[in-house]
Design an enzyme around this catalytic site. Structure first.
Site, PDB file in Angstrom:
ATOM      1  CB  CYS A 328      -0.963  -0.050   1.179  1.00 28.67           C
ATOM      2  SG  CYS A 328      -2.407   1.011   0.976  1.00 28.67           S
ATOM      3  CG  HIS A 424      -3.950  -3.741   3.323  1.00 29.45           C
ATOM      4  ND1 HIS A 424      -2.799  -3.291   3.908  1.00 29.45           N
ATOM      5  CD2 HIS A 424      -4.493  -2.670   2.689  1.00 29.45           C
ATOM      6  CE1 HIS A 424      -2.645  -1.999   3.657  1.00 29.45           C
ATOM      7  NE2 HIS A 424      -3.660  -1.600   2.910  1.00 29.45           N
TER       8      HIS A 424
END
Length: 477
Positions: A328, A424
């Protein structure tokens, strides 16, 4: 409702354990936290909620939903937070604005609670921080303000491991408003080590000073360490250099680190040591894999990486032929540039990245909130995306993941040593960890390990907590 004498007394774990214990008894259970503050979030039906509430939903054997955590604050700096209401971003708040504006959210908080209550036999509610923060009582929606508005009885949790538990429980009774104190029906003492008989007098002292009923003395729950972390306090406790001859996965801890529970599956690997590198320390030269984590303020954390000299450590690691992975915000840092034309994270600017990937990121558009599944490095994964920004460039032609719907994610350098992804939860499956580090894959899948840990915690609570008494308390409302 479980409230605490302070932060990190174990409320989240106790709520999860009670949810599993009650679900094991055949009850329909729902967890609820009116207001949370955390940069560890999960994506679920309707948007994002605190990671702890997603774990509590798993404990209750229920599908997680935004109603379980209607208000989420995600810190972006010392005095600003992103406000998420019912799973969606509603704006950026300064601390002073929050104190004066939060009570306007109470109707939505109560609506969420009532929707959950209509579905369930029982709702187990978690407070936030300390019930004794009388300076923050006006407009409160997280602790006594919610409990009294919803008519929910409170059990106060104290942490004996940190010391002073008698004073913290009795002191809370002394300083809070008498009407708030009357909402508290009892207490739990958490994190006890040793012979319970040695604290019998302590329990009696607390009850004598407060008039509250003692619902149990909870032992130190070893299995709690296997649950996904939400509170940044765990990073302070976990920060240490690696020793012992195991393969090392190193993660630098930046000020605005987010979703750091992405790293925790590595702790399940017997041949691997996870090292969370604190400020002021170098990334171990013996690291086998460096993971740059997510961030709530990517540009600020990138500056911090450079200030700590971690950029030099990462470049040296790469020159030694060892892999680097960015997740991310960490993925964005690995690229050539990060542009914030609208000033979403601060001043409008474009900054150079670490240039380990031929990609560039523009922070704009709506936040991406979606659950995903697919194939990465030849192995299955499930996870979620939660990010602002679009990342494009030549290395994106070598994606890290292919989703089941055919979309691609991430980028890989030409030599395969550097990779970045927006997914994630990528490391949650043992086969995925082995795909990134060959000595891994000996540990269990994280989901199975978390589920087993919840059953172990529930069994301890059944043995040491008066759960029948808590059920009777809820039925008395």
């Amino acid at each position: 409702m479980l409230q605490g004498t302070g932060s990190d007394v174990g409320k989240s774990v106790l709520v999860a354990g009670l949810c599993r214990a009650l679900a094991n008894r055949g009850l329909v259970v729902r967890p609820f936290k009116p207001q949370n503050m955390s940069n560890n979030a999960a994506v679920t039906a309707g948007g994002e909620i605190g990671r702890a509430q997603a774990t509590q939903a798993l404990a209750a054997r229920a599908e997680a939903h935004v109603d379980m955590n209607p208000v989420l604050l995600k810190p972006q700096g010392d005095r600003t937070s992103q406000l998420v209401v019912l799973g969606q971003v509603r704006g950026i708040l300064r601390a002073a604005d929050w104190r004066h504006g939060r009570e306007g959210l109470m109707p939505e908080v109560l609506d969420s609670y009532r929707r959950l209550a209509a579905q369930a036999d029982i709702v187990v509610v978690e407070g936030a921080g300390s019930a004794a923060e009388v300076n923050l009582r006006g407009g409160d929606i997280a602790n006594m303000g919610f409990a009294r508005a919803a008519g929910v009885p409170v059990v106060l949790v104290g942490d004996i491991d940190r010391g002073g538990v008698i004073a913290s429980l009795v002191g809370t009774h002394r300083v809070i408003d008498p009407a708030d104190a009357a909402t508290i029906a009892g207490f739990l003492v958490n994190k006890f080590r040793g012979d319970p008989a040695l604290f019998a007098e302590g329990l009696a002292t607390i009850a004598g000073h407060t008039g509250w009923h003692g619902y149990g003395l909870v032992p130190w729950l070893t299995a709690a360490g296997r649950l996904p972390s939400e509170d940044g306090v765990v990073l302070q406790k976990a920060a240490a250099r690696g020793t012992g001859g195991k393969a090392i996965v190193a993660c630098p801890v930046t000020p605005h680190i987010a979703n750091f529970d992405d790293l925790e599956p590595w702790r399940l690997e017997p041949a691997v040591e996870l090292v969370m590198v604190p400020p002021g320390q170098t990334i171990p030269v013996e690291a086998d894999l460096i993971v740059l984590p997510g961030s709530k303020a990517t540009i600020a954390d990138l500056r911090f990486v450079r200030e700590q000299g971690w950029d030099i450590d990462i470049l040296g690691h790469r020159r030694r032929g060892r892999p680097v992975m960015g997740l991310c915000g960490g993925y964005q840092m690995l690229g050539r540039t990060i542009a914030d034309p609208a000033g979403i994270e601060g001043p409008a600017e474009t900054v150079p990245g670490l240039s380990l990937l031929d990609v560039s990121t523009v922070l704009d558009g709506a936040k991406t909130l979606t659950r995903v599944a697919g194939i990465a490095r030849g192995e299955r994964f499930t996870g979620y995306e939660i990010h602002l920004g679009r990342t494009t460039g030549g290395d994106a032609a070598r994606p890290v993941a292919t989703f089941d719907d055919g979309r691609h994610d991430g980028a890989t350098s030409a030599d395969g040593l550097v990779a970045g992804s927006y997914v994630h939860g990528l490391f949650g499956m043992a086969a995925q960890r082995r795909a990134w580090l060959t000595v891994a894959g000996q540990g269990p899948d994280q989901a199975a390990d978390v589920d087993a840990a919840l059953d172990a915690i529930a069994a301890e609570l059944e043995a040491h907590v008066d759960i029948d008494g808590l059920l009777a308390l809820s039925e008395s409302v």
